[in-house]
Structure formats: C-alpha cells, structure tokens
Motif scaffolding. Structure first.
Motif, short mmCIF file in Angstrom:
data_model
loop_
_atom_site.label_atom_id
_atom_site.label_comp_id
_atom_site.label_asym_id
_atom_site.label_seq_id
_atom_site.Cartn_x
_atom_site.Cartn_y
_atom_site.Cartn_z
N ALA A 1 -14.14 23.45 6.08
CA ALA A 1 -13.01 23.83 6.94
C ALA A 1 -11.82 22.90 6.71
N THR A 2 -12.08 21.61 6.59
CA THR A 2 -11.00 20.65 6.37
C THR A 2 -10.36 20.86 5.01
N ALA A 3 -11.18 21.08 3.99
CA ALA A 3 -10.65 21.33 2.64
C ALA A 3 -9.78 22.58 2.62
N LEU B 1 -2.10 23.79 3.80
CA LEU B 1 -0.95 23.01 4.26
C LEU B 1 -0.48 21.99 3.22
N CYS B 2 -1.01 22.07 2.00
CA CYS B 2 -0.56 21.22 0.89
C CYS B 2 -0.75 19.73 1.20
N LEU B 3 -1.95 19.38 1.64
CA LEU B 3 -2.33 18.00 1.91
C LEU B 3 -3.45 17.58 0.98
N ASP B 4 -3.40 16.35 0.49
CA ASP B 4 -4.53 15.83 -0.27
C ASP B 4 -5.72 15.67 0.66
N CYS B 5 -6.91 15.90 0.13
CA CYS B 5 -8.10 15.92 0.98
C CYS B 5 -9.23 15.11 0.34
N LYS B 6 -9.76 14.14 1.10
CA LYS B 6 -10.90 13.35 0.68
C LYS B 6 -12.04 13.56 1.67
N MET C 1 2.91 14.47 11.42
CA MET C 1 3.04 13.03 11.42
C MET C 1 3.40 12.47 10.04
N ARG C 2 3.62 13.38 9.08
CA ARG C 2 4.03 13.05 7.72
C ARG C 2 2.99 12.23 6.97
N ARG C 3 1.74 12.51 7.24
CA ARG C 3 0.66 11.90 6.47
C ARG C 3 0.44 12.72 5.20
N LYS C 4 0.10 12.05 4.13
CA LYS C 4 -0.05 12.72 2.84
C LYS C 4 -1.50 13.08 2.52
N THR C 5 -2.42 12.28 3.07
CA THR C 5 -3.83 12.46 2.73
C THR C 5 -4.66 12.58 3.99
N VAL C 6 -5.57 13.53 3.98
CA VAL C 6 -6.52 13.71 5.08
C VAL C 6 -7.88 13.20 4.62
N MET D 1 -16.22 22.86 -1.23
CA MET D 1 -15.20 21.84 -0.97
C MET D 1 -14.43 21.51 -2.24
N LYS D 2 -15.16 21.35 -3.33
CA LYS D 2 -14.50 21.03 -4.61
C LYS D 2 -13.63 22.19 -5.07
N GLN D 3 -14.12 23.41 -4.89
CA GLN D 3 -13.34 24.57 -5.30
C GLN D 3 -12.05 24.69 -4.50
N LEU D 4 -12.09 24.22 -3.26
CA LEU D 4 -10.89 24.25 -2.41
C LEU D 4 -9.94 23.09 -2.69
N GLY D 5 -10.30 22.26 -3.64
CA GLY D 5 -9.40 21.20 -4.08
C GLY D 5 -9.66 19.83 -3.48
N ALA D 6 -10.74 19.68 -2.71
CA ALA D 6 -11.03 18.40 -2.08
C ALA D 6 -11.70 17.45 -3.07
#
Length: 467
Positions: free
Chosen positions: A192-194, A200-205, A175-180, A223-228
């Motif tokens: 799991a989300t992070a 998939l190269c998506l920003d994660c909050k 759907m071309r969303r940039k942030t999850v 979660m932080k280690q995974l880049g979230a």
C-alpha cells in the motif's frame, strides 16, 4: 531490572513515565515492565449506571483536543522519545491537526483525499451479507445471527492498509518530504505504501524482516514492481520497525516515517486511527441503509490494532454495540508461542509509547508468533490498551489451526479469500454465534485479501487431510 542491548537512542530508553524525556537521561531499552494495578478509578464504582457514564466520559476525553496534543489514552500512549525527536514529532502533530480541519485535504468527496479514496482506493467497500456462512452457524432450529463482512479486502492493493497509506503519503508530500520510510510484516502495508508513493511521486524505502520476506515473497515482488526499494532486516516485523525508525532518524529533514500500525509515539496512534476510521463510518451508514439500525456485534482481528480501531472507533459511544477484538493464540497461550498481547502482556514502553507488551519478568521482549504474519508484534495500540482497561472492548484469542480452518471455510462457503490475519476474526464466530440471539447483526471486518497465504493454507490442509 535488566534491559535489552543497544538498538538506538531514539525510541529505546528508560523513561520516567512522563510523556517526554530529556535525551541526556536516555538509555537503550526496548521495554519497561510496569505492574501498577487498578489505574482506572471508574472500575471501583459499584453502580452499573455510574460505571457506564464514567466509561463514556473517559471515551469522550480520548477525542478531546488534549489527546491530539499529548497522545495520551489514560495512562497509555504518550511520546517516550529523546529530545532530538520531539521537535520532528511535534511538527508532524501540528500538521496532522491542521489537515483535520483543512477542506482541501479532507475525506469529503470533492477534496483531494476524498477523491483518492473514491477513485483510487475504491471506497466505499461493501457491507456484504454472507448468507452461506450465516446458514453454517445456525443451530438445529435454524436460528442464528446474520453475519456481514466489511469487505476491506476489495480495496486497491487488497487490504485496509491503503486507507492510511494514501493519507499519510499526502501528508508527507505536503510537508515537502522526498522519501517515505516504512516497515512491513505481512507486506500489505508495504504494498500500500509503495503504491501511494508511486502515485504521489515519492521515493519509497520499505524495511522487512528476512523471515517475513521468505514467507510473503509475492508481496516483496509487488513492492519492487511498484518502484519501492525493499531492504531485508535480520528478524521479523518488530526488527524491521526498529530499523525503519533508525533510517528515518538519520534524515529527519528529508524523510517521512509512514507508520502502518496504531503504535509508536504521538501522533502516530492518533493518525493511523483517524485515517482508518472511514471503515467504521461507512459501516454505520451501510447498516442504517440495510436494516435501519446498528450492528449488534463488531468483530476484528487484533495485531497492533489499526483495522480493529478503524471499525471500532465510530461505535465507541454506542454501548449497545459489542466490540470484540481477536488476538492470535498461535500454538496456544500456554505454549508461549503466540501474539496475544492483551491477553498475556504487561504494561511497558516500546517504540516510543506506553502500552501492553509481551515481555518477561526482566522487561525483555518476548518474540511473538502467529500464522498471520501481520499479527506478529509484541505490542498493541495504546488506545486498545485503554479500551481493554475500561472494559469497553472485549478481547479473545484463536489459535493458528482455528484461523487456518476459518480461511478455508470462507473460501468454500462464500468464494472469498481472506487474509490469515482476518481469518482470526472469522474463526471466533465458531464460539460467538451460539451465544447470540437469533437475528443479531454481526459485522466482521474482513481486513485483507489472502492470496499471499494460499500456499501456507494448502500445505496445512495437505498435512491435515493427507488422503
């Protein structure tokens, strides 16, 4: 009727009990108490055969195309949101319906999702015969059921949550969303989300209650280690969910709300159930391979309902398969400190859908409690509410102490460390096994791994056995 203080117009308002509501009529309400009785006409039938056939017809309707359009499970579910959100949710529902028939994004082994499930998530997970646990529950004559564990704890990231997270993250990218944006309680959905967003190269909050962050600090670090980006919210999972919704509503064009639970407005309950249904599909296949039949009983813990529906849904039409959901009785149902929504709740609207809720006489949400943090939610899946009213699934409760004891028992007998959430399902075996014929096949959904809970369990054991 009194209403809770303002949270946000989205998801929190007084509906007129329809699936859609004009935003001009919205008010800021968290829950609506609905005390209508005897909604299900099939329950008035006297003949058992007629009752069963009516129940199966009702179940068939939950898979009908209209359910994918409306999100209604009998009187439950729906889309109780302001008009400002309806367009975004309808777009999501349309995309969801499309991918269900898209061969390029399906669960088949050669499609994108199927490849990810196999090579990234690690499916299929074993259906494991727990021989020592089976022996433990045999009677004095050496008779008892055979206990199998569906090993969702062996998935990448250690729980069933990755099944849904990777699928929805793919949908967000499509759907071309940039942030999850996601909310988490025990942290397993957050991890799991992070992980899915990193792949998939998506920003994660990730939004998480400050109380839960203290109790599940190891998952916060993961979660932080995974880049979230992990944001603390005052309170627990229900408060984190509300804040995640606010964050998503603030940027509907660029962000995607990735629900980990089978609650919320349509299409989220359908989506989460569908992406988790791989658990039950594998269980049917594996049971046929192992003993040439089906399970006699399937047991799963119930918080909001994602892991229970994941394994139940495949067997809804198999009336010879008992489906048992186990809720958290916490410190005991009479104490008021529990998360037993189906046992003690009333019908209302919360987070955009009609379902059973823990609420007082004025419709105010009662704060849930469980030693299994992932079970602490005041609502439950609309579909599980529907199955309760129909009588297709049975629901029972176990206390914190019973779950803690079951955690230790599985560790000592099988060398398997279950999450405290899954330990609730395991704890119910103490009551279930003596009632079953010898040789019955019982499958317990071991929905997560329990390293995150080991400090809690060790402290409990220390207090229980001080010497």
């Amino acid at each position: 009727m009194a209403y809770t203080k303002s949270l946000h117009a989205a998801f929190f308002y007084k509906p007129k009990f329809s699936s859609r509501q004009n935003s001009d009529q919205a008010s800021t309400v968290c829950s609506i108490n609905v005390n209508h009785k005897n909604w299900s006409s099939w329950t008035t039938l006297d003949h058992p055969t007629s009752r069963r056939s009516d129940m199966l017809r009702a179940i068939e309707q939950t898979d009908h195309e209209t359910v994918f359009r409306t999100g209604k499970f009998g009187r439950f579910g729906g889309m109780f949101v302001p008009e400002t959100l309806v367009l975004s949710l309808n777009k999501l529902a349309a995309e969801f319906r499309f991918i269900l028939h898209d061969p390029d994004l399906s669960a088949s082994n050669d499609a994108e999702l199927g490849v990810a499930m196999r090579d990234y998530v690690g499916r299929e997970t074993p259906l494991y015969l727990a021989t020592r646990l089976t022996d433990h529950y045999k009677n004095s004559k050496g008779e008892g059921p055979l206990i199998y564990l569906k090993r969702e704890d062996l998935n990448h990231c250690g729980s069933h949550n990755i099944n849904n997270a990777i699928a929805q993250a793919m949908l967000a990218k499509r759907m071309r969303r940039k942030t999850v944006v996601a909310a988490t309680g025990a942290g397993q959905h957050g991890v799991a989300t992070a992980a899915a967003c990193a792949k998939l190269c998506l920003d994660c909050k990730i939004l998480m209650g400050n109380v839960d962050m203290e109790r599940q600090s190891s998952n916060v670090l993961l979660m932080k280690q995974l880049g979230a980006q992990v944001k603390s919210v005052e309170g627990t999972f229900k408060d984190a969910t509300s804040e995640a919704i606010r964050t998503w509503v603030g940027d509907l064009d660029n962000s995607y709300y990735l629900a980990g639970t089978s609650v919320g407005p349509h299409p989220y309950p359908n989506m989460v159930r569908e992406f988790q249904s791989v658990i039950g599909k594998e269980t049917r296949k594996q049971a046929l391979e192992k003993w040439g039949g089906k399970p006699d009983v399937i047991v799963a813990c119930v918080g909001s309902g994602s892991n229970a529906l994941g394994i139940f849904h495949e067997f809804l039409r198999d009336e010879d398969v008992r489906l048992i959901g186990v809720e958290a009785a916490g410190n005991g149902l009479e104490s008021g400190n529990h998360s037993a929504t189906l046992a003690k709740g009333e019908v209302g609207v919360y987070h955009g859908a009609m379902t059973y809720l823990l609420q007082d006489d004025e419709g105010q949400i009662i704060v849930p409690h469980s030693i299994g943090i992932g079970l602490e939610y005041p609502g439950v899946s609309p579909e599980l509410s529907f199955l309760k009213d129909m009588g297709r699934a049975e629901f029972y409760t176990v206390t914190d102490e019973e779950a803690l004891d079951a955690y230790t028992l599985l560790c000592r007998l099988e060398g398997i460390i279950p999450a405290l959430e899954a330990a609730h399902a395991l704890a119910y075996l103490e009551k279930l096994c003596p009632t079953l014929p010898s040789g019955s096949k019982v499958v317990v959904n071991c929905s997560g791994r329990g390293e995150k809970d080991v400090a809690t369990v060790l402290q409990y054991n220390k207090n229980k056995f001080p010497n």
